[in-house]
Scaffold this active site. Sequence first.
Site, short mmCIF file in Angstrom:
data_model
loop_
_atom_site.label_atom_id
_atom_site.label_comp_id
_atom_site.label_asym_id
_atom_site.label_seq_id
_atom_site.Cartn_x
_atom_site.Cartn_y
_atom_site.Cartn_z
N HIS A 175 0.85 -1.19 0.00
CA HIS A 175 0.00 0.00 0.00
C HIS A 175 0.88 1.24 0.00
CE1 HIS A 175 -3.19 2.82 1.13
NE2 HIS A 175 -4.05 1.87 0.77
N HIS A 176 0.49 2.23 -0.80
CA HIS A 176 1.35 3.41 -0.98
C HIS A 176 1.46 4.27 0.27
CE1 HIS A 176 3.81 5.89 -3.43
NE2 HIS A 176 3.21 5.66 -4.57
N SER A 177 0.57 4.08 1.22
CA SER A 177 0.66 4.87 2.46
C SER A 177 1.88 4.48 3.29
CB SER A 177 -0.62 4.69 3.29
OG SER A 177 -0.80 3.33 3.65
#
Length: 518
Positions: A175-177
Site C-alpha cells: 500500500h502506498h501509504s
Amino acid sequence: MDENGVQSDRVKKPKFQKTWKEPQIGQRMGGEKNTARETVGEEPLSPCSRLFNSPDFNCAIIVIMGCKVKGNPPAIIDGLKHTLVNHPRFSSILIQEMKNGKKGKPSWVRTEVRVEDHVIVPDIDPNIENPDQYLEHYISKLTTVPMDFSKPLWEIHLLCLKTSNAESIGLLKIHHSLGDGMSLMSLFLACTRKTSDPEALPTVSVQRKQFGPSSYNGFFNKIWWLFVGLWFILRLVFNTFVDVLMFALTICFLRDTETPLLAKPGTELVPKRFVHRIISFDDVKLVKNAMKLTVNDVLLGVTQAGLSRYLSRRYDQEATPKLKESMRRIRLRSAIMINLRPNTGIEALADMMAKKSKCRWGNLFGYILLPFSVGLETDPLEYVRRAKVTVDRKKHSLEAVFSMAFFKLILKVLGLKASVVLVRKVIHNTTLTFSNVVGPKEEITFHGHPLSYIAPSVFGHPHALTVHFQSYEKKVIISVTADPTVIPDPHKMCDDFVESLKLIKSSVLERGLYEMEV
C-alpha cells in the site's frame, strides 16, 4: 471472498488444468488467519500517507520480480522474518479511533507480525499454456482485491510459473501509504544481496550535483560567479512563478487535449493491465554519451517518441478528424511525484532492519507537471533534444516544494477531503504518470532467488497510463500500466518504445556521434 471483497483463508486452493483459465488469487501460507494481535506504540500518519489512505485515492505499488530459479516459499518466509518485518511500517497496522462519535486521525500501531499471513502461493499447473498471459491476468485481478487493513499493508505472491523471462515470479504488493516510491525501492534493495557476494548489499549509482568551480580564488572569478548566482536565482524565481501559475490553472480548468490516452471518469476502479519490455542499458548509455545528456533525458526522449508513434497509429486506425500534423499542438502532460525527503541509503535501511534501530522514513513528495512533446519527427534525435530542454528547465524550479506546501496547507485548513479533491483534479487534468528509478548495477538475489528483472509500477490513481523505467544490471525494464478500456493494446505501446530507442540509437551511429566510453 467475503462481503467486503477480502480474500478468505478458508477458500480451497484452485486447481488449474494445462489449458489456460482465469487466474485465481492464491491462498496464504499460514492457513487460518491469525486474529490475535498485541499492539504497542503509536505514530500518526504523515499528510502524504493520509492522502494515500483516502478511499478516493487508494494507491498501491506492485513490484514484479522475475527469478532465475524455481520459487522456494520457506526460504522467502525465513528471509522476510529477518528483514522486512523489522521495519516499523511493515510491522504496523493502520488504526483510526473514534473520538466523541467522530473519526480521529489515523495512526500506525506496532503489532506482532506472522509472516505466513502475508505470503500467498497459488496452486498453478507448471505446464499451463500461455504462462505470460496467465501472469498478466493474475496481476490484473490482483489490482481488484482490496488489502486487508486488519494486518500490515503488504503481501507477497509467489508464483511457480515459468515465463519467457523467468523461472518463477514474485509479486510484492505494498500500500502506498507505507512510503513513497524511492523509499520503498531502497527498502526492497536493502532486503537483497549481490549474487557474486551474498554478504554485500547492491551497488546503486548516486548522482553528484555540483555548482561552480572547486576554487573561488581570484577577484574576477568571484565577481563572475556572483553574476552567475544572481542569474540562477532570477531564473529559479521566474520558472517557479510560471510553474506554480500553470499548476493553479490545472487545478481550476486547464485540461490536457482529448487524446486516446486520456483517462475516463472512474478509471482508477478499472482492473489494470501490467506489461513490460526489457531493453539494453548499454544502448541507453550509448545515446547518453553521444549527445552528452543524462539517462533520464534519453528515457524521456524515448517515451516522447514512443507515444508519438502510438498516437499516430491510433489516429489512423480510428479515423479521427485530427490530422497527424496537428499532433504538435497537443497538450500532453505527466503528473510526476518528486521525493522531497533526503533519500535514506540502502545501507542505513539494512542496518535498521538488522538491529531494529530507527531511520528517516515516510511519504514526503510534491508534484510537478512535465509537458511531453509529441509529433512525428523526421530526425529521431529531436525527441531527445526536446526532452533535455524540458528536463533542464524543470531542474531550475521549486514547483514540487510549492505544491507540497500548498497541499499540506489545504489539508490543515480545509481537511483531507478538500486536499484529495485538489490532487485528483491535478491528476484527472493530466494524461499519464511517468517515473524513472535507478536500480542496482549488478545481479542481486532476493532471499536466495537470483533476479532476472525487476518491474515496479503503481495503480489506484485516476490515470489511464503509467510508464515506469527501472534500471537493473545491464538492463532497463519498461513497465506500462494501462486501463484496457482506454488503451486496449499496451503491448503495442511497449513495442513502440523499444522501436523508438532502436531508431534513436541507429541515428547516433549513422552520424558517427558515438565515442567509446572509457
